[in-house]
Design a protein around this motif. Structure first.
Motif, mmCIF file in Angstrom:
data_model
loop_
_atom_site.group_PDB
_atom_site.id
_atom_site.type_symbol
_atom_site.label_atom_id
_atom_site.label_comp_id
_atom_site.label_asym_id
_atom_site.label_seq_id
_atom_site.Cartn_x
_atom_site.Cartn_y
_atom_site.Cartn_z
ATOM 1 N N VAL A 264 3.043 -4.715 10.410
ATOM 2 C CA VAL A 264 3.947 -3.726 10.996
ATOM 3 C C VAL A 264 3.534 -2.311 10.609
ATOM 4 C CG1 VAL A 264 5.911 -5.294 11.130
ATOM 5 C CG2 VAL A 264 5.540 -3.976 9.044
ATOM 6 N N LEU A 265 2.704 -2.202 9.556
ATOM 7 C CA LEU A 265 2.225 -0.892 9.111
ATOM 8 C C LEU A 265 0.716 -0.812 9.299
ATOM 9 C CD1 LEU A 265 4.291 -0.559 5.812
ATOM 10 C CD2 LEU A 265 4.649 0.709 7.935
ATOM 11 N N PRO A 266 0.180 0.393 9.473
ATOM 12 C CA PRO A 266 -1.265 0.547 9.695
ATOM 13 C C PRO A 266 -2.085 0.023 8.511
ATOM 14 C CG PRO A 266 -0.101 2.596 10.160
ATOM 15 C CD PRO A 266 0.886 1.676 9.513
ATOM 16 N N ALA A 267 -3.294 -0.415 8.805
ATOM 17 C CA ALA A 267 -4.180 -0.943 7.767
ATOM 18 C C ALA A 267 -4.499 0.112 6.714
ATOM 19 C CB ALA A 267 -5.469 -1.461 8.405
ATOM 20 N N ASP A 268 -4.620 1.377 7.143
ATOM 21 C CA ASP A 268 -4.945 2.442 6.190
ATOM 22 C C ASP A 268 -3.875 2.576 5.108
ATOM 23 O OD1 ASP A 268 -7.190 2.883 7.693
ATOM 24 O OD2 ASP A 268 -6.518 4.780 8.561
ATOM 25 N N PHE A 269 -2.631 2.221 5.455
ATOM 26 C CA PHE A 269 -1.556 2.272 4.461
ATOM 27 C C PHE A 269 -1.874 1.339 3.299
ATOM 28 C CE2 PHE A 269 2.325 0.290 2.783
ATOM 29 C CZ PHE A 269 2.992 1.403 2.309
ATOM 30 N N TYR A 270 -2.375 0.151 3.605
ATOM 31 C CA TYR A 270 -2.683 -0.824 2.554
ATOM 32 C C TYR A 270 -3.947 -0.451 1.793
ATOM 33 C CZ TYR A 270 0.978 -3.347 4.898
ATOM 34 O OH TYR A 270 2.188 -3.681 5.453
ATOM 35 N N THR A 271 -4.864 0.235 2.468
ATOM 36 C CA THR A 271 -6.047 0.735 1.780
ATOM 37 C C THR A 271 -5.644 1.734 0.699
ATOM 38 O OG1 THR A 271 -7.352 0.477 3.805
ATOM 39 C CG2 THR A 271 -8.265 1.899 2.095
ATOM 40 N N VAL A 272 -4.769 2.673 1.067
ATOM 41 C CA VAL A 272 -4.300 3.681 0.108
ATOM 42 C C VAL A 272 -3.417 3.030 -0.956
ATOM 43 C CG1 VAL A 272 -2.923 5.788 -0.140
ATOM 44 C CG2 VAL A 272 -4.509 5.545 1.790
ATOM 45 N N LEU A 273 -2.615 2.046 -0.550
ATOM 46 C CA LEU A 273 -1.765 1.346 -1.510
ATOM 47 C C LEU A 273 -2.608 0.592 -2.539
ATOM 48 C CD1 LEU A 273 1.238 0.884 -2.133
ATOM 49 C CD2 LEU A 273 1.128 -1.190 -0.724
ATOM 50 N N GLY A 274 -3.748 0.056 -2.105
ATOM 51 C CA GLY A 274 -4.654 -0.599 -3.048
ATOM 52 C C GLY A 274 -5.161 0.366 -4.100
ATOM 53 N N LEU A 275 -5.464 1.603 -3.688
ATOM 54 C CA LEU A 275 -5.876 2.614 -4.660
ATOM 55 C C LEU A 275 -4.726 2.964 -5.589
ATOM 56 C CD1 LEU A 275 -7.933 4.601 -5.786
ATOM 57 C CD2 LEU A 275 -7.228 6.221 -4.007
ATOM 58 N N ALA A 276 -3.503 3.043 -5.047
ATOM 59 C CA ALA A 276 -2.334 3.303 -5.895
ATOM 60 C C ALA A 276 -2.176 2.192 -6.939
ATOM 61 C CB ALA A 276 -1.079 3.414 -5.037
ATOM 62 N N GLY A 277 -2.450 0.946 -6.524
ATOM 63 C CA GLY A 277 -2.408 -0.164 -7.474
ATOM 64 C C GLY A 277 -3.444 -0.003 -8.567
#
Length: 197
Positions: free
Chosen positions: A22-35
């Motif tokens: 439901v959210l763009p893939a780039d959101f999870y890319t950035v979230l991975g960096l936040a992790g």
């Protein structure tokens, strides 16, 4: 090594990614960096068990962002570019976490430089050859994340001395992977460009 199993686990990843699409893939890319940054905080605070969980979460998000991109029809050069660059930032953050946990500086630098050179060797080869180098070498990125998780688990179970020895072995394997890619690219690329017809 794990990259060779990607075809087998692709369906599992896409099933896991389906509710996230439901959210763009780039959101999870950035979230991975936040992790990864959260992992660094946990490492600096002296919580190796929490650091292990956060590193695992960061690695999982790194695997899922590509699956989300495929499900949403967003897979393309821009997302791949962002993912590749943020992966290198995350690799550096992971190394900083091991420094914060007290691992020897020389082994952390050896592992990090081996990892970065391995990734660069692939990127440079693919830009010149127009074909993939995926699957070449023992420690691709997914292998390195899994290996670093193993080190942290050993750290939590047996202490830093045993974990640091294992980390040193991984640093040597990272350089062996780079050496294999260096040799493979050097022997497969042509010495000169073909003349124009």
């Amino acid at each position: 090594m794990l990259g060779r199993l990607r075809g087998r686990v692709r369906g599992v990843l896409e099933a896991a990614a389906s509710p996230l699409a439901v959210l763009p893939a780039d959101f999870y890319t950035v979230l991975g960096l936040a992790g990864a940054l959260a992992y660094l905080w946990a490492a600096r605070a002296g919580y190796p068990a929490l650091a292990t969980l956060l590193l695992a979460a960061s690695g999982l998000l790194d695997a899922l962002d590509g699956a989300v991109a495929r499900l949403r029809g967003e897979a393309g050069p821009r997302g791949a570019y962002l993912d590749s660059l943020l992966d290198r930032v995350a690799d550096t953050v992971y190394a900083a976490g091991f420094l914060a946990l007290g691992y020897p500086v020389w082994s952390v630098l050896a592992f990090l430089t081996g990892a970065l050179l391995t990734s660069y060797a692939r990127a440079r080869f693919e830009s010149l050859a127009g074909r993939s180098m995926e699957g070449v070498g023992l420690l691709e990125r997914s292998d390195r994340i899994a290996a670093q998780l193993l080190v942290l688990l050993v750290h939590a179970r047996l202490g830093i001395e045993a974990a640091a020895r294992l980390y040193t072995v991984l640093a040597l394997l990272a350089w062996a992977t780079f050496a294999e890619r260096l040799a493979r690219g050097y022997t497969q690329l042509p010495r000169s460009r073909a003349p124009h017809a």
